[in-house]
Design a protein around this motif. Structure first.
Motif, PDB file in Angstrom:
ATOM      1  N   LYS A  47      -1.240  55.817  57.965  1.00 39.24           N
ATOM      2  CA  LYS A  47      -0.262  56.880  57.744  1.00 39.24           C
ATOM      3  C   LYS A  47       0.885  56.734  58.725  1.00 39.24           C
ATOM      4  N   LYS A  48       2.025  57.246  58.331  1.00 39.11           N
ATOM      5  CA  LYS A  48       3.139  57.268  59.278  1.00 39.11           C
ATOM      6  C   LYS A  48       2.732  58.102  60.490  1.00 39.11           C
ATOM      7  N   GLY A  49       3.100  57.649  61.650  1.00 38.47           N
ATOM      8  CA  GLY A  49       2.730  58.360  62.871  1.00 38.47           C
ATOM      9  C   GLY A  49       1.372  57.970  63.440  1.00 38.47           C
ATOM     10  N   ASP A  50       0.586  57.203  62.683  1.00 34.32           N
ATOM     11  CA  ASP A  50      -0.706  56.746  63.213  1.00 34.32           C
ATOM     12  C   ASP A  50      -0.507  55.901  64.472  1.00 34.32           C
ATOM     13  N   LEU A  51      -1.431  56.053  65.415  1.00 31.45           N
ATOM     14  CA  LEU A  51      -1.483  55.135  66.554  1.00 31.45           C
ATOM     15  C   LEU A  51      -2.278  53.903  66.135  1.00 31.45           C
ATOM     16  N   VAL A  52      -1.712  52.740  66.360  1.00 36.23           N
ATOM     17  CA  VAL A  52      -2.323  51.490  65.911  1.00 36.23           C
ATOM     18  C   VAL A  52      -2.687  50.640  67.122  1.00 36.23           C
ATOM     19  N   HIS A  53      -3.981  50.562  67.385  1.00 39.88           N
ATOM     20  CA  HIS A  53      -4.520  49.796  68.509  1.00 39.88           C
ATOM     21  C   HIS A  53      -4.567  48.319  68.095  1.00 39.88           C
ATOM     22  N   ILE A  54      -3.718  47.488  68.696  1.00 43.47           N
ATOM     23  CA  ILE A  54      -3.671  46.071  68.310  1.00 43.47           C
ATOM     24  C   ILE A  54      -4.359  45.243  69.391  1.00 43.47           C
ATOM     25  N   ALA A  55      -5.559  44.768  69.064  1.00 45.14           N
ATOM     26  CA  ALA A  55      -6.357  44.015  70.031  1.00 45.14           C
ATOM     27  C   ALA A  55      -6.415  42.532  69.686  1.00 45.14           C
ATOM     28  N   TYR A  56      -5.585  42.100  68.750  1.00 46.99           N
ATOM     29  CA  TYR A  56      -5.375  40.663  68.574  1.00 46.99           C
ATOM     30  C   TYR A  56      -4.572  40.170  69.772  1.00 46.99           C
ATOM     31  N   GLY A  57      -4.769  38.912  70.142  1.00 45.57           N
ATOM     32  CA  GLY A  57      -3.998  38.337  71.235  1.00 45.57           C
ATOM     33  C   GLY A  57      -2.511  38.278  70.909  1.00 45.57           C
ATOM     34  N   THR A 109      -0.084  34.480  65.957  1.00 49.54           N
ATOM     35  CA  THR A 109       0.632  35.483  65.159  1.00 49.54           C
ATOM     36  C   THR A 109      -0.106  36.822  65.029  1.00 49.54           C
ATOM     37  N   GLY A 110      -1.384  36.850  65.412  1.00 52.23           N
ATOM     38  CA  GLY A 110      -2.193  38.052  65.208  1.00 52.23           C
ATOM     39  C   GLY A 110      -1.642  39.296  65.874  1.00 52.23           C
ATOM     40  N   GLY A 111      -1.106  39.157  67.097  1.00 56.36           N
ATOM     41  CA  GLY A 111      -0.620  40.321  67.834  1.00 56.36           C
ATOM     42  C   GLY A 111       0.773  40.766  67.417  1.00 56.36           C
ATOM     43  N   LEU A 112       1.742  39.864  67.547  1.00 54.47           N
ATOM     44  CA  LEU A 112       3.139  40.253  67.299  1.00 54.47           C
ATOM     45  C   LEU A 112       3.416  40.594  65.840  1.00 54.47           C
ATOM     46  N   GLY A 113       2.639  40.028  64.901  1.00 55.09           N
ATOM     47  CA  GLY A 113       2.861  40.352  63.488  1.00 55.09           C
ATOM     48  C   GLY A 113       2.699  41.845  63.219  1.00 55.09           C
TER      49      GLY A 113
END
Lengths: 440, 440
Positions: free
Chosen positions: A130-140, A145-149
């Protein structure tokens, strides 16, 4: 697991008719071949050698005339020879580590990054972000490309990136429980490691607020998806991609086709070809997945053979999308183990292992050659809460798993049950196979 | 080192008259105080307690009426209590690890990220970055601002980011020599580690193509700058910043004021205050650096006390910029070691160490309390190519360094010369001081 709300990010392109899509992609292909031929000398040479000119390509029906590209094109033109624009038109590089020591170097223009973010927004919508969701990105984060994508796509989507990157599991859990993100992105094996750590420390899972997760960068099974969903209480989506094409978001599973992946085919046109002959295979047949990234500017790849093995399906999905779907990737042609002439994929062994509550989803596969004969053994961790407490029980369990592996793969693997937490854990991409046959 | 070409990114704001700048910042301050008071309850409470209303602030002259903020505001309002916008207006979080275990969490709106990139473009121009340059970013990516800050700014500047992130020095060197970037961004100690590794492996430095480097996230000396410049053949610039304000790019040194830092003061207004009384200090006096990030939206900090110790200078620099300059940060009030009542900064010891060719710029400082007396010792690595080969020579060298440390700091430190490469190396921020006095 209850259904979560999803919506379609770009109805026009995700739900268009098949003919209409083929026509659109055909036009993009014609333009892409022309641009690439004119600006990337390696590609001009390839077409010249094949006796093809850009004028021979008038639409998607002509795609079969074009030669394949593959990782050797990156190796032979390292580092910048695959670029189809002057270097100063780029905004960024990514690279994936080649098995040959040379990195596959991919340059991105600003439009390429936009395109990538757009593809990921379509994926995020499939997973109910959803818009406004906090997205925890634990890719390197970094050249991978996993993190910055996903990081860049969050801004376009209207969600908030938490760029945790990989490693430091204690801090990951601190953020998950204290900042309470709704969404997580990481490799499926790292998600399992986080769950293990939470359970080991007997932490209160009700502190978590996760609703969905986007897992990829590894082949993983339906059984692992079930484990993640039931142990942590989120819906898991399989996000697929590779640096050479753009990164994660080339495709993603939706709530309906859970073991398939919708491909953003107006950007990345998929074909399935016979690994031996290179000829396109019909719907539903197993073959190598080939992409043409027809909209890419920096490094457009035309008929790039991923060597990922899968099947393709057309027609409308229950979610309403008409984008072609591929089956969950069960292995890459080059991850495939050939054991005494039999093709075996690590995911096949995972499928067998995951059937048993008595063991954990942590296993390692060892292949060796003894007296000129390939031998394969699998170490699997026992589940501390469930394993049989008699020698006889353990023996029975071992035999049973060995039987399942044999029935799925057609080969006998020696199973060894080991102590919980005795096998190495992944903080990124998991290495599952130690193949010592060719290292002597 | 030859001069490199630089230019001024934003002449209007970097070269404006002092009165004009004060008026502009005053207006921005008035607006910032109003917004923050209305939307961040912790800040309303702070102002209410001080008996101040936003109407009391009519311009920059009123700034002294405002209370300070500091890291305790982050701790007491962890994780999201310092936000001055609703969470769904953010695009990203960063965080810096607090010494108390609680992270200082900072949310950024899209405008905040733009502002940060703009500040960094001004820094990049000071260091002679050119459009189209490849920029090797070896700061860690993730919640730390070192990586993603410069990364985003590259696109705005028209240069090309290589997001290498930290670690894997062999790969860093592979990229430096094979991709041949013109610019590098990393911590100065990590740059030294890269140089050491190149020299140790006897690699051909002529393969490198570096022209300038932006080094920060640590206090470092002029002597270390000289070492980096002469050993690797680039011009080194000191880029300053902190997550609580925005990240790197709050200020940067130019070619002319090499040991000073131009502050982007229309965004981040600097004051120097007396650490005891909190009263503003005049130009040229040593005190604590305080920032008001008057344009920030997500987490605007007003009179944020960095506890970095420095002096401020006004007037026009030889480069043409009129932005206020601060002296190189020599230490933070909370990094300061008090040894038997004497204030000692690690950078003072570095200055002494760097005078000697016989040792490497790798040292560790150990502080302990023995019989209720503080003792300080410094281990320094010998330079394998230069060190004296007699016991007498080594003793003389030791005494000489001890003498220099004493004359700079006023205290006696025991110097111990150790084998080359026997001290720990940094792949990020270097830990220089092991203080065991309070851990018993």
């Amino acid at each position: 697991m209850a259904e979560i709300e999803t919506f379609i990010w770009d109805k026009e392109h995700e739900c268009m008719g098949e003919d209409e899509r083929r026509e659109l992609v055909g036009k993009r292909l014609v333009d892409c071949v022309r641009r690439t031929y004119a600006n990337a000398p390696y590609y001009k040479k390839k077409l010249d050698q094949a006796g093809i000119t850009p004028d021979d390509i008038k639409g998607l029906d002509d795609i079969e005339k074009l030669p394949f590209t593959d990782k050797l094109d990156f190796r032979d033109n390292y580092p910048f020879g695959t670029l189809a624009v002057p270097r100063d038109q780029l905004v960024r590089f990514h690279a994936s580590s080649g098995t040959t020591g040379k990195m596959k170097v991919v340059g991105y223009t600003a439009n390429d990054v936009e395109l990538w973010s757009e593809a990921l927004c379509r994926s995020f919508a499939m997973g109910g972000m959803k818009k406004g969701d906090l997205v925890h990105i634990a890719y390197g984060y970094g050249l991978f490309t996993g993190g910055l994508g996903p990081h860049y796509a969050c801004q376009k989507y209207g969600s908030v990136a938490i760029p945790v990157s990989g490693g430091n599991t204690a801090r990951q859990i601190q953020i998950l429980t204290e900042w309470k993100p709704e969404v997580i992105c990481c490799t499926p094996t790292y998600m399992l490691h986080i769950i293990d750590t939470i359970e080991k420390n007997e932490m209160d899972k009700s502190q978590l607020n996760l609703r969905c997760g986007f897992f990829g960068a590894e082949a993983w099974t339906h059984e692992m998806k079930d484990q993640i969903e039931s142990r942590i209480g989120l819906q898991a989506f399989d996000i697929y991609g590779l640096t050479e094409i753009v990164g994660p978001g080339v495709g993603c599973s939706c709530q309906h086709c859970q073991d398939q992946i919708h491909i953003q085919s107006d950007f990345f046109w998929p074909e399935i070809v016979d690994p031996e002959t290179g000829k396109p295979l019909p719907e539903g047949e197993l073959g190598e997945l080939v992409f043409s990234s027809v909209m890419k500017e920096g490094v457009p790849m035309i008929r790039y053979n991923t060597h990922d093995l899968t099947r393709i399906h057309y027609g409308k999905c229950a979610c309403g999308r008409t984008t072609p779907r591929i089956d969950k990737i069960t292995g890459r042609a080059d991850d495939m183990l050939i054991i005494r002439g039999v093709n075996v994929f690590p995911t096949q062994i995972e499928t067998a292992v995951m059937r048993y509550k008595e063991v954990l989803p942590h296993y390692m596969i060892y292949v060796d050659r003894v007296n000129n004969l390939d031998v394969i053994s699998v170490k699997i961790e026992l589940n501390p809460n469930q394993f049989p407490d008699t020698m006889k029980g353990l023996e029975k369990l071992t035999k049973s798993i060995e039987g399942d592996i044999a029935s799925i793969t057609g080969i006998h693997a020696k199973v060894q049950l080991v102590e919980p937490r005795s096998l190495p854990r992944s903080e990124g991409k998991m290495v599952r196979v130690i193949d010592s046959r060719f290292k002597k």
